[in-house]
Design a protein around this motif. Structure first.
Motif, PDB file in Angstrom:
ATOM      1  N   ILE A 103       0.954  -1.250   0.228  1.00 36.53           N
ATOM      2  CA  ILE A 103       0.168   0.117  -0.168  1.00 36.53           C
ATOM      3  C   ILE A 103       1.275   0.917  -0.359  1.00 36.53           C
ATOM      4  O   ILE A 103       2.099   1.211   0.833  1.00 36.53           O
ATOM      5  CB  ILE A 103      -0.525   0.221   1.134  1.00 36.53           C
ATOM      6  N   GLY A 104       0.730   2.549  -0.897  1.00 36.36           N
ATOM      7  CA  GLY A 104       1.606   3.214  -0.607  1.00 36.36           C
ATOM      8  C   GLY A 104       0.731   4.029  -1.414  1.00 36.36           C
ATOM      9  O   GLY A 104      -0.991   4.322  -1.510  1.00 36.36           O
ATOM     10  N   TYR A 105       1.304   5.575  -1.290  1.00 32.44           N
ATOM     11  CA  TYR A 105       0.549   6.743  -1.784  1.00 32.44           C
ATOM     12  C   TYR A 105       0.952   6.672  -3.255  1.00 32.44           C
ATOM     13  O   TYR A 105       2.288   6.673  -3.894  1.00 32.44           O
ATOM     14  CB  TYR A 105       1.105   8.490  -1.355  1.00 32.44           C
ATOM     15  N   PHE A 106      -0.027   8.127  -4.193  1.00 29.60           N
ATOM     16  CA  PHE A 106       0.322   8.093  -5.841  1.00 29.60           C
ATOM     17  C   PHE A 106       1.029   8.772  -6.144  1.00 29.60           C
ATOM     18  O   PHE A 106       0.818   9.785  -5.084  1.00 29.60           O
ATOM     19  CB  PHE A 106      -1.293   8.112  -6.310  1.00 29.60           C
ATOM     20  N   PRO A 107       1.919   8.613  -6.788  1.00 33.67           N
ATOM     21  CA  PRO A 107       3.263  10.158  -7.182  1.00 33.67           C
ATOM     22  C   PRO A 107       1.993  11.388  -7.488  1.00 33.67           C
ATOM     23  O   PRO A 107       1.320  10.897  -8.626  1.00 33.67           O
ATOM     24  CB  PRO A 107       3.936   9.112  -7.897  1.00 33.67           C
ATOM     25  N   LEU A 108       3.035  12.270  -7.543  1.00 37.01           N
ATOM     26  CA  LEU A 108       2.410  13.478  -8.604  1.00 37.01           C
ATOM     27  C   LEU A 108       2.622  13.182  -9.788  1.00 37.01           C
ATOM     28  O   LEU A 108       3.802  12.287 -10.371  1.00 37.01           O
ATOM     29  CB  LEU A 108       3.517  14.592  -7.615  1.00 37.01           C
ATOM     30  N   ASP A 109       2.125  13.354 -10.435  1.00 35.34           N
ATOM     31  CA  ASP A 109       1.786  13.138 -11.518  1.00 35.34           C
ATOM     32  C   ASP A 109       2.901  13.992 -12.888  1.00 35.34           C
ATOM     33  O   ASP A 109       2.276  14.314 -13.898  1.00 35.34           O
ATOM     34  CB  ASP A 109       0.267  13.774 -12.385  1.00 35.34           C
ATOM     35  N   TRP A 110       3.665  14.162 -12.538  1.00 33.70           N
ATOM     36  CA  TRP A 110       5.035  14.745 -12.742  1.00 33.70           C
ATOM     37  C   TRP A 110       5.629  13.494 -13.754  1.00 33.70           C
ATOM     38  O   TRP A 110       6.126  12.544 -12.487  1.00 33.70           O
ATOM     39  CB  TRP A 110       5.641  15.617 -12.376  1.00 33.70           C
ATOM     40  N   TRP A 111       6.314  13.510 -15.111  1.00 33.10           N
ATOM     41  CA  TRP A 111       7.758  12.597 -15.539  1.00 33.10           C
ATOM     42  C   TRP A 111       8.641  11.950 -14.561  1.00 33.10           C
ATOM     43  O   TRP A 111       8.672  10.828 -14.832  1.00 33.10           O
ATOM     44  CB  TRP A 111       8.085  13.133 -16.496  1.00 33.10           C
ATOM     45  N   PRO A 112       8.980  12.627 -13.882  1.00 32.54           N
ATOM     46  CA  PRO A 112      10.493  11.908 -13.317  1.00 32.54           C
ATOM     47  C   PRO A 112       9.770  11.442 -12.048  1.00 32.54           C
ATOM     48  O   PRO A 112      10.251   9.800 -11.645  1.00 32.54           O
ATOM     49  CB  PRO A 112      11.047  12.851 -13.050  1.00 32.54           C
ATOM     50  N   PHE A 113       8.670  11.504 -11.658  1.00 29.89           N
ATOM     51  CA  PHE A 113       7.991  11.177 -10.443  1.00 29.89           C
ATOM     52  C   PHE A 113       7.231   9.735 -11.058  1.00 29.89           C
ATOM     53  O   PHE A 113       7.607   8.631 -10.046  1.00 29.89           O
ATOM     54  CB  PHE A 113       6.893  11.589  -9.566  1.00 29.89           C
ATOM     55  N   ILE A 128      -7.096   2.759 -12.909  1.00 30.60           N
ATOM     56  CA  ILE A 128      -7.410   3.395 -11.794  1.00 30.60           C
ATOM     57  C   ILE A 128      -8.743   3.697 -11.350  1.00 30.60           C
ATOM     58  O   ILE A 128      -9.707   2.644 -12.173  1.00 30.60           O
ATOM     59  CB  ILE A 128      -7.344   4.229 -12.765  1.00 30.60           C
ATOM     60  N   MET A 129      -9.170   4.105 -10.554  1.00 33.25           N
ATOM     61  CA  MET A 129     -10.621   3.762 -10.218  1.00 33.25           C
ATOM     62  C   MET A 129     -11.699   5.108 -10.701  1.00 33.25           C
ATOM     63  O   MET A 129     -11.196   6.130  -9.919  1.00 33.25           O
ATOM     64  CB  MET A 129     -10.720   3.591  -8.599  1.00 33.25           C
ATOM     65  N   GLU A 130     -12.818   5.663 -10.851  1.00 33.76           N
ATOM     66  CA  GLU A 130     -13.833   6.896 -10.685  1.00 33.76           C
ATOM     67  C   GLU A 130     -13.163   7.867 -11.319  1.00 33.76           C
ATOM     68  O   GLU A 130     -12.761   7.990 -12.719  1.00 33.76           O
ATOM     69  CB  GLU A 130     -14.012   6.605  -9.258  1.00 33.76           C
ATOM     70  N   GLY A 131     -12.705   9.154 -10.961  1.00 31.76           N
ATOM     71  CA  GLY A 131     -11.246   9.860 -11.926  1.00 31.76           C
ATOM     72  C   GLY A 131     -10.608  10.542 -12.155  1.00 31.76           C
ATOM     73  O   GLY A 131     -10.253  11.234 -11.984  1.00 31.76           O
ATOM     74  N   GLU A 132      -9.620   8.939 -11.320  1.00 33.10           N
ATOM     75  CA  GLU A 132      -8.070   8.819 -11.826  1.00 33.10           C
ATOM     76  C   GLU A 132      -7.351   8.958 -12.941  1.00 33.10           C
ATOM     77  O   GLU A 132      -6.496   7.790 -13.163  1.00 33.10           O
ATOM     78  CB  GLU A 132      -7.345   7.929 -10.277  1.00 33.10           C
ATOM     79  N   ARG A 133      -7.416   9.335 -13.863  1.00 32.49           N
ATOM     80  CA  ARG A 133      -7.566   9.532 -15.043  1.00 32.49           C
ATOM     81  C   ARG A 133      -5.835  10.398 -15.188  1.00 32.49           C
ATOM     82  O   ARG A 133      -6.655  11.449 -16.194  1.00 32.49           O
ATOM     83  CB  ARG A 133      -8.310   9.412 -16.386  1.00 32.49           C
ATOM     84  N   TRP A 134      -4.775   9.990 -14.689  1.00 30.06           N
ATOM     85  CA  TRP A 134      -4.273  11.301 -15.023  1.00 30.06           C
ATOM     86  C   TRP A 134      -2.997  10.698 -16.527  1.00 30.06           C
ATOM     87  O   TRP A 134      -2.795  10.438 -16.667  1.00 30.06           O
ATOM     88  CB  TRP A 134      -3.071  11.036 -13.549  1.00 30.06           C
ATOM     89  N   PRO A 135      -2.652  12.504 -16.878  1.00 27.93           N
ATOM     90  CA  PRO A 135      -2.112  12.383 -18.254  1.00 27.93           C
ATOM     91  C   PRO A 135      -0.622  10.969 -17.821  1.00 27.93           C
ATOM     92  O   PRO A 135      -0.426  10.279 -18.710  1.00 27.93           O
ATOM     93  CB  PRO A 135      -2.254  13.105 -18.635  1.00 27.93           C
ATOM     94  N   GLU A 136       0.134  11.907 -17.575  1.00 28.31           N
ATOM     95  CA  GLU A 136       1.399  11.142 -17.312  1.00 28.31           C
ATOM     96  C   GLU A 136       1.120   9.411 -16.829  1.00 28.31           C
ATOM     97  O   GLU A 136       2.291   8.568 -17.563  1.00 28.31           O
ATOM     98  CB  GLU A 136       2.137  11.963 -16.269  1.00 28.31           C
ATOM     99  N   HIS A 137       0.732   9.190 -15.688  1.00 31.30           N
ATOM    100  CA  HIS A 137       0.195   7.964 -14.795  1.00 31.30           C
ATOM    101  C   HIS A 137       0.280   6.980 -16.874  1.00 31.30           C
ATOM    102  O   HIS A 137       0.591   6.118 -16.795  1.00 31.30           O
ATOM    103  CB  HIS A 137      -0.680   7.975 -13.862  1.00 31.30           C
ATOM    104  N   LEU A 138      -0.807   7.595 -17.771  1.00 28.92           N
ATOM    105  CA  LEU A 138      -1.768   6.589 -18.841  1.00 28.92           C
ATOM    106  C   LEU A 138      -0.432   6.732 -19.480  1.00 28.92           C
ATOM    107  O   LEU A 138      -0.252   5.809 -20.635  1.00 28.92           O
ATOM    108  CB  LEU A 138      -2.832   7.315 -19.344  1.00 28.92           C
ATOM    109  N   HIS A 139       0.292   7.827 -19.613  1.00 29.57           N
ATOM    110  CA  HIS A 139       1.756   8.172 -21.495  1.00 29.57           C
ATOM    111  C   HIS A 139       2.681   6.459 -20.694  1.00 29.57           C
ATOM    112  O   HIS A 139       2.846   6.028 -21.224  1.00 29.57           O
ATOM    113  CB  HIS A 139       2.042   8.930 -20.852  1.00 29.57           C
ATOM    114  N   GLN A 140       2.760   6.624 -18.556  1.00 25.94           N
ATOM    115  CA  GLN A 140       3.831   5.591 -18.525  1.00 25.94           C
ATOM    116  C   GLN A 140       2.916   4.150 -18.267  1.00 25.94           C
ATOM    117  O   GLN A 140       3.987   3.600 -19.811  1.00 25.94           O
ATOM    118  CB  GLN A 140       3.942   5.557 -17.512  1.00 25.94           C
TER     119      GLN A 140
END
Length: 428
Positions: A103-113, A128-140
């Motif tokens: 269990i952890g915390y979701f990283p800030l959605d910036w490229w290096p993190f 991803i659940m409900e509204g968690e559609r983060w662009p960098e996360h999806l790109h990775q």
């Protein structure tokens, strides 16, 4: 578009960081594992089992995940579970530690993190659940050829209007999703209107319908009432997940009921427990006898208003309610909190007109006679008084709410099937 997002993310983070840190400090509990916000996750080494990274933002989503996580665990699929809030993290630890890899915390959605977190977690599928559609996360996920599944998907009215006006942003947060399971037909229609492909879009229903709520025994209910200071022989109005302004409306309903000679006690469960100081000042001015749950058991005298300023026990508290008001729904609030848990428990439901986050559920509850809508504080008071005077009407609302809930189960099985397809695609 992604490069613009990356360029703007850093200055936006600098601007927003002070208010973000203040909110984190106010809510508390963020010091532990703070480095995970920057991608420094300690994930166990890969074994032969398939691995899923599942992101759910906060408490409500964590509560809803139980049946799905147990099924994934039973089928030998590892889940690394992340969340955004400290309250969500605590609920995840309390409820799911035995069935997840970590269990952890979701990283800030910036490229290096995001890139660092992806390297360390190394999943075979991303959920991803409900509204968690983060662009960098999806790109990775895309660049690693990892399929992404969005479960229990929803879209607020405000987000829908903004994305419809600016289609490049809609593509940025939707194009990387391989399969999207909408929580209702109304939500699916919004995603379709934004151009999400029909062959990758389906309606699964809401995962919250599949959460089994352990019923309290009569003795447990009596003990909980005593701890809160609620009178043993009085009906209870529960304000579930309330927001600023709604507590005053509930106090108004309490006063109106008592002015007409009716017995009634009020149990307020604020959406954010850290509002306790502001609530204490507001309620003290009413002259009513008030008790906050975090102060220990109530004194012997009966309490007029109990405030459950805790996290993760709404399911238990709702079982004391003879009437339940669903918060964040009275003006000026427009989004609403979930009515699902109260319906599952067969409680008579009231909510305001602002239920846009549940636009697929609220109209159905009203159509089936499982809830009543109140337009403002005066209408709330009138509805409470009318239902206290009509036990048969309360019983009918309760029965319809329970039946509606029973008819909508099965989302967890559909979500599991989609996740299993994503895992198989990685292994093919």
């Amino acid at each position: 578009m992604l490069w613009l997002y990356r360029l703007l993310f850093a200055p936006a983070l600098v601007v927003l960081l002070p208010s973000y840190l203040r909110r984190m400090r106010r809510r508390g509990g963020y010091g532990r594992n703070f480095s995970q916000r920057f991608g420094f996750h300690r994930c166990p080494p890969r074994g032969p089992a398939p691995r899923v990274w599942l992101q759910a933002v906060s408490v409500g989503e964590m509560m809803a995940l139980g049946p799905l996580l147990r099924e994934l665990h039973a089928r030998g699929i590892e889940v690394y579970l992340t969340t955004t809030t400290s309250t969500g993290f605590r609920v995840a630890q309390d409820r799911h530690a035995g069935v997840v890899l970590g269990i952890g915390y979701f990283p800030l959605d910036w490229w290096p993190f995001s890139r660092l977190a992806w390297r360390r977690i190394a999943p075979d599928a991303a959920v991803i659940m409900e509204g968690e559609r983060w662009p960098e996360h999806l790109h990775q996920a895309r660049r690693r050829k990892v399929r992404t599944v969005c479960i229990n998907a929803r879209l607020s009215e405000r987000s829908f209007r903004r994305l419809r006006r600016f289609r490049p942003a809609a593509r940025l947060v939707l194009d990387g999703i391989d399969e999207l399971l909408a929580s209702s037909a109304a939500e699916a229609a919004h995603f379709a209107a934004l151009g999400f492909p029909a062959e990758r879009l389906s309606v699964s229903g809401n995962l919250k319908f599949d959460v089994a709520i352990a019923p309290l025994s009569g003795a447990e209910k009596a003990a909980l009432r005593r701890a809160l200071g609620l009178p043993a022989d009085s009906p209870v109005l529960v304000g579930a997940s309330t927001w600023p302004g709604e507590e005053a409306a509930l106090v108004g309903a309490l006063r109106a009921a008592r002015a007409g000679g009716r017995r009634l006690a009020l149990l307020i469960v604020p959406r954010h427990a850290e509002r306790r100081d502001a609530l204490a000042a507001e309620l003290k001015a009413t002259g009513l006898r008030v008790h906050f749950r975090t102060r220990g058991d109530a004194p012997g005298a009966d309490i007029d208003v109990a405030v459950a300023d805790t996290t993760g026990e709404l399911h238990r508290l709702l079982q004391l309610g003879d009437l339940v008001f669903v918060g964040k729904s009275l003006p000026p609030h427009t989004e609403g909190q979930t009515p699902v848990e109260a319906a599952a428990l067969g409680r008579p439901l009231l909510f305001g007109p602002g239920m846009s986050n549940f636009r697929g559920l609220a109209p159905e509850l009203l159509r089936r006679g499982a809830a009543r809508e109140v337009g403002d504080a005066a209408a709330l008071a009138a509805a409470v008084c009318a239902l206290l005077d009509a036990p048969e009407a309360r019983a009918a609302l309760a029965a319809q709410a329970a039946a509606w809930h029973a008819d909508n189960r099965g989302a967890a099985a559909r979500a599991f099937a989609a996740i299993y397809r994503a895992v198989e695609a990685k292994g093919a």
